[in-house]
Design a protein around this motif. Structure first.
Motif, short mmCIF file in Angstrom:
data_model
loop_
_atom_site.label_atom_id
_atom_site.label_comp_id
_atom_site.label_asym_id
_atom_site.label_seq_id
_atom_site.Cartn_x
_atom_site.Cartn_y
_atom_site.Cartn_z
N ASN A 20 40.86 58.11 55.46
CA ASN A 20 40.73 58.28 56.90
C ASN A 20 39.51 59.15 57.18
O ASN A 20 39.64 60.33 57.47
CB ASN A 20 42.03 58.95 57.42
CG ASN A 20 42.12 58.98 58.92
OD1 ASN A 20 41.13 58.83 59.62
ND2 ASN A 20 43.32 59.16 59.41
N GLU A 21 38.33 58.52 57.15
CA GLU A 21 37.13 59.36 57.21
C GLU A 21 36.81 59.88 58.61
O GLU A 21 36.05 60.82 58.76
CB GLU A 21 35.93 58.66 56.58
CG GLU A 21 35.56 57.34 57.22
CD GLU A 21 34.36 56.70 56.53
OE1 GLU A 21 33.72 55.83 57.13
OE2 GLU A 21 34.06 57.09 55.37
N ARG A 22 37.43 59.29 59.64
CA ARG A 22 37.09 59.72 61.00
C ARG A 22 38.07 60.76 61.57
O ARG A 22 37.95 61.18 62.71
CB ARG A 22 37.01 58.51 61.94
CG ARG A 22 38.29 57.75 62.01
CD ARG A 22 38.46 56.74 63.09
NE ARG A 22 39.84 56.26 63.04
CZ ARG A 22 40.89 56.92 63.49
NH1 ARG A 22 40.75 58.09 64.07
NH2 ARG A 22 42.11 56.43 63.36
N VAL A 23 39.07 61.18 60.78
CA VAL A 23 40.07 62.13 61.29
C VAL A 23 39.42 63.49 61.62
O VAL A 23 38.50 63.93 60.93
CB VAL A 23 41.21 62.30 60.26
CG1 VAL A 23 40.76 63.05 59.03
CG2 VAL A 23 42.43 62.95 60.88
N ALA A 24 39.89 64.09 62.70
CA ALA A 24 39.43 65.44 63.07
C ALA A 24 40.31 66.46 62.35
O ALA A 24 41.53 66.44 62.52
CB ALA A 24 39.54 65.63 64.58
N SER A 25 39.71 67.32 61.52
CA SER A 25 40.50 68.26 60.68
C SER A 25 40.40 69.69 61.19
O SER A 25 39.31 70.15 61.56
CB SER A 25 39.99 68.23 59.24
OG SER A 25 40.39 67.05 58.60
N PHE A 26 41.54 70.38 61.19
CA PHE A 26 41.58 71.75 61.69
C PHE A 26 42.34 72.65 60.72
O PHE A 26 43.56 72.78 60.82
CB PHE A 26 42.26 71.78 63.07
CG PHE A 26 41.58 70.89 64.08
CD1 PHE A 26 40.41 71.30 64.70
CD2 PHE A 26 42.10 69.64 64.38
CE1 PHE A 26 39.77 70.48 65.61
CE2 PHE A 26 41.47 68.81 65.28
CZ PHE A 26 40.31 69.23 65.90
N PRO A 27 41.64 73.27 59.76
CA PRO A 27 42.31 74.25 58.91
C PRO A 27 42.61 75.49 59.75
O PRO A 27 41.70 76.00 60.44
CB PRO A 27 41.28 74.58 57.82
CG PRO A 27 40.07 73.73 58.13
CD PRO A 27 40.21 73.17 59.47
N LEU A 28 43.83 75.98 59.71
CA LEU A 28 44.19 77.13 60.55
C LEU A 28 45.46 77.80 60.02
O LEU A 28 46.14 77.28 59.13
CB LEU A 28 44.38 76.68 62.01
CG LEU A 28 45.38 75.55 62.31
CD1 LEU A 28 46.80 76.07 62.41
CD2 LEU A 28 45.00 74.87 63.62
#
Lengths: 221, 221
Positions: free
Chosen positions: A186-194
């Motif tokens: 899923n290369e277009r996913v928006a990722s949020f490490p938090l």
């Protein structure tokens, strides 16, 4: 015999999901479907998100659990109009359950509805609820192999929260291995490490969500 | 229409499970069904358990996953005869899948077969595999509310591993609240708080398991 029945259930679900999406669109309300393993931090994410948005937006929460109304009490205390669905054993929400819940909240007074699915990394991915975005909450102590082992779920999400980053020093987790697994699927996913616990990293997520809410409101017919 | 089909599936499963149990009993082999959320530490528990038992007992592992054979590689490296089942999307193992796997391992040379179910705190609890004991791996970072929210799974287990106790200082987890939730559902469960990462607390679990293996072997016809 089994497969035609399953197909019929899925098809009926998709039809109700489409009605849910039309209902949300008519009110200019963004719908999110939050997916995760048990204990990854779905409810805590909602508890941390609502206070950061509630000055600007009005928020409803639909809580899905097999049993108890513990989660709806928590999100209500955080300031969201909250409805609890008890699935009574079912391992995922479906579009009809969400439709019943949407009928219990004042959509014309809201900007965002967050649906918290049952804690399960598998079955919820097969049921469209009629929301606009699927958001997956992964968590550091679950391990870095999860994208490889639960590909369908990782493939079907629009945003990925990587929660509990405060535990990185205390567990064996290879962030690069994890990210490679996600990118393959899923290369277009928006990722949020938090970290919901410390609050670190929450702002980019809040900004992304605010932008999605504004877009949906602007598209209101 | 839907319910009779589900009942028929469950009934067929129970019949095959009974055959599996007879097969294991005939060989004097103890069967365990390990259940947990994704990432609670099922595979790591097996990796830590096998080396501590393999001088005394011969061990087979049946690995259930939606995708990949990563886990069978890990348990094989730990010294167990390992078979991987890929469910191809199914959210739980069933007795037929386990039967196929049991036919691939030399039961007459084994004392213990550990079946690692798919990572899911809900659906696996509904399917008897024909093993002797259900073992649930809970983990500290999942949170102390899980017995309350997943009652069926907690009710149906014979042993409860409370893994990742090394993370207790770093997360909000009320051990008393968790234990109260477990006791309400299942007062006779054998509980083992431990850390697979540090090794602390593993011995009582190993002792309990050794005792179960000896009992099953002694009852061999």
């Amino acid at each position: 015999m089994r497969i035609p029945v399953v197909e019929r259930i899925t098809k009926a679900n998709d039809q109700v999901a489409e009605l849910n999406r039309e209902l949300l669109n008519r009110h200019g309300v963004l719908g999110l479907n939050i997916l995760a393993s048990p204990g990854a931090g779905k409810t805590t994410l909602i508890e941390k998100t609502v206070p950061r948005l509630k000055e600007r937006f009005r928020i409803g929460v639909v809580e899905g659990d097999i049993a108890t109304n513990m989660d709806a009490e928590r999100t209500s205390a955080a300031g969201a109009v909250s409805v609890q669905i008890n699935t009574g054993g079912s391992c995922h929400l479906d579009a009809s359950m969400v439709r019943d819940a949407l009928n219990q909240i004042p959509l014309d007074e809201l900007d965002l509805v967050i649906v918290e699915n049952v804690g399960n990394l598998i079955c919820p991915a097969a049921f469209d609820l009629g929301t606009h975005h699927n958001v997956l909450v992964a968590s550091i102590p679950e391990g870095d192999d999860k994208p490889y082992k639960y590909p369908r779920t990782y493939r079907g999400v629009d945003a990925l929260i990587i929660n509990k980053t405060d535990l990185l020093p205390h567990v064996d987790f290879d962030l690069d291995k994890f990210k490679r697994g996600v990118e393959i699927l899923n290369e277009r996913v928006a990722s949020f490490p938090l970290s919901c616990r410390t609050g670190e990293g929450l702002e980019p997520w809040i900004d992304w969500l605010g932008e999605q809410i504004r877009r949906t409101a602007a598209a209101k017919p």
